[in-house]
Design a protein around this motif. Structure first.
Motif, PDB file in Angstrom:
ATOM      1  N   ASP A   1       0.818  -1.215   0.000  1.00 13.64           N
ATOM      2  CA  ASP A   1       0.000   0.000   0.000  1.00 13.64           C
ATOM      3  C   ASP A   1       0.853   1.268   0.000  1.00 13.64           C
ATOM      4  OD1 ASP A   1       1.082  -0.062   2.449  1.00 13.64           O
ATOM      5  OD2 ASP A   1      -0.770  -0.381   3.548  1.00 13.64           O
ATOM      6  N   GLY A   2       2.035   1.197  -0.584  1.00 11.57           N
ATOM      7  CA  GLY A   2       2.843   2.409  -0.670  1.00 11.57           C
ATOM      8  C   GLY A   2       3.997   2.410   0.306  1.00 11.57           C
ATOM      9  N   GLU A   3       3.762   1.972   1.521  1.00 11.40           N
ATOM     10  CA  GLU A   3       4.878   1.997   2.465  1.00 11.40           C
ATOM     11  C   GLU A   3       5.231   0.617   3.002  1.00 11.40           C
ATOM     12  OE1 GLU A   3       2.610   3.094   6.638  1.00 11.40           O
ATOM     13  OE2 GLU A   3       3.566   4.682   5.484  1.00 11.40           O
ATOM     14  N   THR A   4       4.485  -0.392   2.607  1.00 16.10           N
ATOM     15  CA  THR A   4       4.813  -1.741   3.061  1.00 16.10           C
ATOM     16  C   THR A   4       5.035  -2.659   1.860  1.00 16.10           C
ATOM     17  OG1 THR A   4       2.533  -2.550   3.112  1.00 16.10           O
ATOM     18  CG2 THR A   4       3.324  -1.403   5.072  1.00 16.10           C
ATOM     19  N   TYR A   5       5.747  -3.751   2.133  1.00 12.63           N
ATOM     20  CA  TYR A   5       6.037  -4.745   1.094  1.00 12.63           C
ATOM     21  C   TYR A   5       5.652  -6.121   1.615  1.00 12.63           C
ATOM     22  CZ  TYR A   5       8.908  -1.160  -1.134  1.00 12.63           C
ATOM     23  OH  TYR A   5       9.344  -0.012  -1.734  1.00 12.63           O
ATOM     24  N   GLU A   6       5.123  -6.953   0.705  1.00 11.19           N
ATOM     25  CA  GLU A   6       4.842  -8.340   1.053  1.00 11.19           C
ATOM     26  C   GLU A   6       5.998  -9.207   0.572  1.00 11.19           C
ATOM     27  OE1 GLU A   6       1.441 -10.149  -0.822  1.00 11.19           O
ATOM     28  OE2 GLU A   6       1.553 -11.932   0.452  1.00 11.19           O
ATOM     29  N   LEU A   7       6.477 -10.084   1.441  1.00 10.21           N
ATOM     30  CA  LEU A   7       7.621 -10.930   1.110  1.00 10.21           C
ATOM     31  C   LEU A   7       7.185 -12.357   0.781  1.00 10.21           C
ATOM     32  CD1 LEU A   7      11.047 -11.184   2.839  1.00 10.21           C
ATOM     33  CD2 LEU A   7       9.673 -13.253   2.673  1.00 10.21           C
ATOM     34  N   ALA A   8       7.877 -12.946  -0.188  1.00  7.11           N
ATOM     35  CA  ALA A   8       7.738 -14.388  -0.404  1.00  7.11           C
ATOM     36  C   ALA A   8       9.082 -14.939  -0.844  1.00  7.11           C
ATOM     37  CB  ALA A   8       6.674 -14.701  -1.452  1.00  7.11           C
ATOM     38  N   ILE A   9       9.329 -16.183  -0.498  1.00  2.00           N
ATOM     39  CA  ILE A   9      10.602 -16.816  -0.835  1.00  2.00           C
ATOM     40  C   ILE A   9      10.329 -18.255  -1.245  1.00  2.00           C
ATOM     41  CG2 ILE A   9      10.948 -17.254   1.647  1.00  2.00           C
ATOM     42  CD1 ILE A   9      13.947 -17.302   1.096  1.00  2.00           C
ATOM     43  N   PHE A  10      11.017 -18.682  -2.299  1.00  2.00           N
ATOM     44  CA  PHE A  10      10.868 -20.044  -2.795  1.00  2.00           C
ATOM     45  C   PHE A  10      12.240 -20.648  -3.068  1.00  2.00           C
ATOM     46  CE2 PHE A  10       7.237 -17.520  -3.998  1.00  2.00           C
ATOM     47  CZ  PHE A  10       6.157 -18.306  -3.623  1.00  2.00           C
ATOM     48  N   VAL A  11      12.507 -21.803  -2.517  1.00  2.00           N
ATOM     49  CA  VAL A  11      13.752 -22.515  -2.801  1.00  2.00           C
ATOM     50  C   VAL A  11      13.357 -23.850  -3.441  1.00  2.00           C
ATOM     51  CG1 VAL A  11      15.829 -23.582  -1.832  1.00  2.00           C
ATOM     52  CG2 VAL A  11      14.975 -21.418  -0.879  1.00  2.00           C
ATOM     53  N   HIS A  12      13.925 -24.127  -4.607  1.00  2.00           N
ATOM     54  CA  HIS A  12      13.583 -25.368  -5.308  1.00  2.00           C
ATOM     55  C   HIS A  12      13.945 -26.579  -4.446  1.00  2.00           C
ATOM     56  CE1 HIS A  12      13.839 -28.676  -8.232  1.00  2.00           C
ATOM     57  NE2 HIS A  12      12.882 -28.011  -8.847  1.00  2.00           N
ATOM     58  N   GLN A  13      13.164 -27.649  -4.571  1.00  2.00           N
ATOM     59  CA  GLN A  13      13.327 -28.832  -3.729  1.00  2.00           C
ATOM     60  C   GLN A  13      14.755 -29.380  -3.741  1.00  2.00           C
ATOM     61  OE1 GLN A  13      10.560 -28.302  -5.735  1.00  2.00           O
ATOM     62  NE2 GLN A  13       9.509 -27.651  -3.884  1.00  2.00           N
ATOM     63  N   THR A  14      15.404 -29.308  -4.920  1.00  2.00           N
ATOM     64  CA  THR A  14      16.775 -29.810  -5.035  1.00  2.00           C
ATOM     65  C   THR A  14      17.731 -29.071  -4.100  1.00  2.00           C
ATOM     66  OG1 THR A  14      16.294 -30.175  -7.371  1.00  2.00           O
ATOM     67  CG2 THR A  14      18.605 -30.284  -6.721  1.00  2.00           C
TER      68      THR A  14
END
Lengths: 193, 181
Positions: free
Chosen positions: B105-118
């Motif tokens: 919303d302008g001042e916040t960020y949503e984080l996501a992280i993905f590491v492949h199974q290998t």
């Protein structure tokens, strides 16, 4: 295992259960099979997939697919309007007896009167009885109570909204109803990407 | 709901900026780089798509990553075209993992992280998330939040380790948050 279908065979609105597992209703699966068989698996229009009005489709168990008594809960979030739209569309085909309950959703900006009016006109446009109720108090518990008291077969709710990231998040009402309802609960999900 | 999310009062420590090179727990040499520093953006997107297309569907969370190459590409395009932050863990030309901050919303960020199974279980997630937060911190980002399924203990432990605190825990998914600046 989910059903496979040729791409583009079905337009938005009436899809085989395979594409939307949460909409697993036996009618759609079987109607899809029947119609694709009839068209040799080539693209069929959405209308071709709709069962004729009043027709009853055989379920795997061999019985009829009776129209259900369905309670749609809407609180004004976008996904709740998807649920209304989908339920009306289904009722046109199946003869479901629809009741729309407008609940108080503090997470929504839409006015209750506006929602009641939207529900009435959606039902009227589809030629369905204008069963619209306004529920006060806690949305989740009032929906669960009405579903039990009114002997409904199913509660239908919006299936959540997506975060900026695309993660699905269920609304608080849906979470409460899922855990507390004695009837089946259907969450309607937009394709959403 | 954003209104109920509680951010820590204290600013987290300083995170190192990418690029970061390291040897993972399996002896593989990896480099975490900011997405915008790659030489060939189209090739980098293709490598990301390949990672997500091969991602174990049972490791999906809350509907992401989407399944199927077309949907993956659409979703990635949406993420990358926004004014957020992206870092990628590379093992040679292969993507081992990706972490992203999407503006909310302008001042916040949503984080996501993905590491492949290998590449899971080798310490890559920690490096990836630290590099992402370092990248965002250096560029002035203040508040970051994420949502995680509460039964996903390894993920929650990782977020806690780098300084995230529980921000809201009344839903199926819990939210965690960190203050970077």
């Amino acid at each position: 295992m989910s059903e496979r279908r040729p791409k583009g065979a079905v337009s938005r609105g009436v899809r085989p259960a395979g594409e939307r597992p949460e909409r697993a209703s036996g009618e759609y699966v079987l109607d899809y099979r029947e119609n694709t068989a009839r068209t040799n698996g080539t693209a069929a229009s959405a209308n071709a997939l709709r069962p004729a009005a009043g027709r009853r489709t055989l379920l795997p168990g061999g019985g009829d697919s009776p129209a259900m008594k369905v309670l749609v809960g809407i609180g004004g979030a976008d996904d709740s309007l998807d649920a209304l739209e989908e339920s009306v569309r289904r009722a046109e085909d199946t003869g479901d007896e629809l009741t729309v309950a407008v609940v108080e959703n503090p997470e929504s900006d839409r006015e209750t009167e506006e929602l009641v009016e939207a529900a009435r006109s959606a039902l009227a446009d589809a030629g369905l009885p204008e069963n619209v109720r306004q529920l006060s108090g806690d949305a989740g518990s009032s929906l669960v109570e009405l579903a039990e008291a009114g002997d409904f077969d199913q509660i239908v709710l919006g299936g959540g909204h997506r975060s900026p990231m695309g993660k699905i998040k269920l609304g608080h009402i849906a979470e409460f109803v899922l855990l507390n309802a004695r009837t089946s609960v259907k969450l309607v999900r937009d394709d959403g990407g | 709901m954003a209104g109920e999310r509680v951010y820590p009062d204290e600013v987290a420590g300083t995170f190192s900026e990418p690029p970061v090179s390291f040897t993972d727990g399996e002896g593989r040499d990896l480099e975490v780089r900011a997405f915008e520093t790659v030489d060939d953006e189209a090739a980098a997107v293709d490598a990301l798509v390949a990672m997500y297309d091969d991602f174990d569907p049972s490791d999906r969370a809350q509907g992401v990553p989407p399944v199927g190459e077309d949907r993956v590409r659409d979703w990635l395009d949406t993420l990358l075209e926004q004014d957020g932050f992206d870092v990628v863990a590379w093992h040679d030309d292969e993507v081992a993992g990706h972490a992203t901050l999407v503006p909310d919303d302008g001042e916040t960020y949503e984080l996501a992280i993905f590491v492949h199974q290998t590449y899971q279980g080798a310490g890559i997630g920690t490096r990836l998330i630290e590099a992402l937060l370092g990248h965002a911190q250096a560029n002035g980002a203040e508040l970051v939040w994420l949502s995680v399924e509460r039964w996903n203990r390894p993920a929650v432990a990782l977020y806690e380790k780098v300084g995230f605190e529980t921000a809201s825990a009344e839903s199926f998914e819990m939210e965690m948050a960190i203050r970077l600046n």
